[in-house]
Write a protein that holds these residues in place. Structure first.
Motif, short mmCIF file in Angstrom:
data_model
loop_
_atom_site.label_atom_id
_atom_site.label_comp_id
_atom_site.label_asym_id
_atom_site.label_seq_id
_atom_site.Cartn_x
_atom_site.Cartn_y
_atom_site.Cartn_z
N SER A 16 0.83 -1.21 0.00
CA SER A 16 0.00 0.00 0.00
C SER A 16 0.86 1.26 0.00
N LYS B 297 -6.09 7.62 -5.84
CA LYS B 297 -5.92 9.09 -5.81
C LYS B 297 -5.03 9.50 -4.65
N ARG C 24 -8.41 17.24 -4.51
CA ARG C 24 -9.46 16.60 -5.31
C ARG C 24 -10.01 17.61 -6.32
N THR D 82 -10.46 3.08 -7.82
CA THR D 82 -11.21 4.31 -7.57
C THR D 82 -12.70 3.98 -7.56
N HIS D 83 -13.47 4.81 -6.83
CA HIS D 83 -14.94 4.65 -6.83
C HIS D 83 -15.58 5.72 -7.69
N GLU E 261 -10.72 -2.15 -9.00
CA GLU E 261 -10.68 -2.64 -7.62
C GLU E 261 -11.33 -1.59 -6.72
N ILE F 97 -18.34 0.49 -0.34
CA ILE F 97 -18.41 1.76 -1.07
C ILE F 97 -18.80 1.49 -2.52
N ARG F 98 -19.86 2.12 -2.95
CA ARG F 98 -20.33 2.02 -4.34
C ARG F 98 -20.21 0.60 -4.90
N GLU G 245 -13.40 11.06 2.71
CA GLU G 245 -13.55 11.05 1.25
C GLU G 245 -14.94 11.47 0.82
N ASN H 203 -20.97 10.31 4.38
CA ASN H 203 -20.91 9.03 5.09
C ASN H 203 -21.05 9.22 6.60
C1 LIG Z 1 -8.52 -0.85 -3.69
C2 LIG Z 1 -8.09 0.45 -3.07
C3 LIG Z 1 -6.89 0.51 -2.41
C4 LIG Z 1 -6.47 1.71 -1.84
N1 LIG Z 1 -5.23 1.81 -1.25
C5 LIG Z 1 -4.77 3.01 -0.86
C6 LIG Z 1 -3.43 3.18 -0.40
O1 LIG Z 1 -2.65 2.23 -0.35
N2 LIG Z 1 -3.04 4.43 -0.02
C7 LIG Z 1 -3.87 5.53 -0.11
O2 LIG Z 1 -3.44 6.64 0.19
N3 LIG Z 1 -5.15 5.39 -0.51
C8 LIG Z 1 -5.61 4.19 -0.90
N4 LIG Z 1 -6.91 4.06 -1.34
C9 LIG Z 1 -7.86 5.18 -1.15
C10 LIG Z 1 -7.75 6.19 -2.30
O3 LIG Z 1 -6.54 6.90 -2.23
C11 LIG Z 1 -8.89 7.22 -2.22
O4 LIG Z 1 -8.78 7.96 -1.04
C12 LIG Z 1 -10.27 6.61 -2.27
O5 LIG Z 1 -10.36 5.61 -3.23
C13 LIG Z 1 -11.30 7.72 -2.63
O6 LIG Z 1 -10.97 8.27 -3.85
P1 LIG Z 1 -11.79 7.89 -5.18
O7 LIG Z 1 -10.88 8.01 -6.33
O8 LIG Z 1 -12.40 6.57 -4.96
O9 LIG Z 1 -12.94 8.94 -5.27
P2 LIG Z 1 -13.05 10.49 -4.84
O10 LIG Z 1 -12.39 11.38 -5.80
O11 LIG Z 1 -12.66 10.67 -3.40
O12 LIG Z 1 -14.59 10.66 -4.98
C14 LIG Z 1 -15.25 10.51 -6.24
C15 LIG Z 1 -16.59 9.87 -6.06
O13 LIG Z 1 -16.46 8.51 -5.65
C16 LIG Z 1 -17.44 8.17 -4.67
N5 LIG Z 1 -16.74 7.90 -3.38
C17 LIG Z 1 -15.44 8.04 -3.13
N6 LIG Z 1 -15.13 7.67 -1.86
C18 LIG Z 1 -16.31 7.34 -1.30
C19 LIG Z 1 -16.67 6.91 0.00
N7 LIG Z 1 -15.79 6.76 0.99
N8 LIG Z 1 -17.98 6.64 0.25
C20 LIG Z 1 -18.92 6.77 -0.74
N9 LIG Z 1 -18.62 7.19 -2.00
C21 LIG Z 1 -17.34 7.47 -2.27
C22 LIG Z 1 -18.35 9.38 -4.56
O14 LIG Z 1 -19.39 9.20 -5.49
C23 LIG Z 1 -17.44 10.52 -4.98
O15 LIG Z 1 -18.16 11.63 -5.48
C24 LIG Z 1 -7.33 2.86 -1.92
C25 LIG Z 1 -8.55 2.78 -2.61
C26 LIG Z 1 -8.93 1.60 -3.19
C27 LIG Z 1 -10.23 1.56 -3.95
#
Ligand SMILES: Cc1cc2nc3c(=O)[nH]c(=O)nc-3n(C[C@H](O)[C@H](O)[C@H](O)COP(=O)(O)OP(=O)(O)OC[C@H]3O[C@@H](n4cnc5c(N)ncnc54)[C@H](O)[C@@H]3O)c2cc1C
Length: 313
Positions: free
Chosen positions: A140, A194, A207, A233-234, A259, A264-265, A299, A303
């Protein structure tokens, strides 16, 4: 996000790294039990047994998983070794019980916060344990102060272990340069996220559109270089744009996956899977969910309302 939501998000990311708040929670059974209700939707359980049975359920839907024993910033050598043992047991169970899963971990959970050499030693023992079974182990990404060490360890380990992958954070200004080095010196899957941690001023892109563009550029670099990758990403719009890139570069399903984190979503993950894309559900387990809960709320501050509903339900 409104200004107030942005401030709440930053405050939660800072709170997530507050060690004394974490200790207070772990030593306060009433508070622990209350917040546990809020975190349950995001975790596979408090122990390996529960997480494995959750992974098996998800495997039944034909979705592979990624399992992580949650935690980071261990400052005690004995504990770092115990955590390494937990991961060794996890890898072994994934293999013997034929679970369709990879394993993910933070290097500071197995010694990086104490000594880089100790983390290298522990990750090497895990890499050796996973190699014969081809179980993938993905490192990670953590706070930016650890990025150099994490990338150095990955670059040292990767030439000998193709089954070791690394997570990169698109929000760090340094990441495009890091990726150049990684593409030259390593093999193994790259997971693109991200970035979740608060950083000191000037280290990360907030963001927004610039970050979204950077994320897509980094993914395209991976696709052009035919490096296996995880689109973690979500964000549905980004997922759609990645699909356009996958078509443009005719990327085969063996070279990418989407992944997403448990709770989440999940609708999006299943939609991508139904459309024929390789997808993976990320499941964390353990008792150290304090930082994890703070980050998931940070994020998406909405929530917090969900957490209140879960606590009183
Ligand atoms: C498989 C995986 C592994 C990860 N590993 C790491 C890591 O090692 N180090 C690290 O720093 N980060 C890690 N992350 C977290 C990542 O950095 C982001 O903080 C997280 O994925 C939120 O960013 P986003 O791109 O999903 O969406 P964002 O840009 O934050 O949001 C975009 C949209 O996605 C949806 N969304 C996002 N987050 C949420 C939530 N919590 N609840 C509900 N809806 C949401 C909403 O619709 C939102 O408008 C990981 C994420 C994933 C999916």
């Amino acid at each position: 996000m409104t200004d107030l939501q942005k401030k709440a998000s930053e405050a939660l990311k800072t709170a997530a790294l507050n060690e004394s708040a974490k200790d207070y929670l772990l030593n306060n059974p009433q508070l622990f039990a209350l917040l546990l209700k809020a975190v349950k939707r995001y975790i596979g359980g408090e122990n390996m047994e529960q997480a494995i049975s959750r992974a098996k359920e998800i495997n039944h839907e034909n979705l592979p998983t990624s399992l992580e024993f949650m935690g980071e910033s261990v400052y005690n050598t004995r504990e770092a070794r115990e955590v390494t043992e937990e991961f060794l047991t996890l890898v072994n169970r994934v293999k013997t019980e034929h679970i369709n899963s990879i394993v993910s971990l933070d290097l500071s959970h197995i010694g990086l916060a104490i000594d880089k050499g100790l983390a290298f030693e522990n990750i090497t023992s895990l890499a050796k344990a996973t190699r014969p079974n081809d179980i993938e182990l993905v490192i990670s990404a953590e706070g930016v102060e650890r990025t150099d060490d994490i990338i150095d360890i990955f670059c040292r380990l990767s030439p000998d272990f193709a089954n070791i992958g690394l997570t990169l954070q698109a929000y760090l200004y340094r990441t495009p340069k890091d990726l150049e080095r990684i593409l030259k010196e390593t093999q193994g899957k790259i997971r693109m996220v991200k970035g979740a941690f608060a950083t000191p001023e000037g280290h990360s892109i907030p963001r927004g559109k610039t970050l979204d563009r950077t994320y897509l550029q980094l993914v395209e670099t991976l696709l052009v270089n035919k490096r296996r990758c995880s689109i973690a990403t979500h964000h549905d719009r980004i997922q759609d744009e990645v699909i356009t890139l996958l078509n443009k570069h005719q990327t085969p399903p063996s070279d990418y996956e989407f992944e997403m984190l448990l709770g989440i979503r999940e609708d999006l993950l299943r939609k991508l899977y139904a459309a024929g894309h390789p997808c993976r559900q990320y499941i964390v387990y353990g008792k150290e969910w304090y930082l994890y809960l703070c980050n998931r709320i940070a994020e998406n501050p909405e929530n917090l309302f969900q957490a209140v509903v879960d606590i009183v339900a």
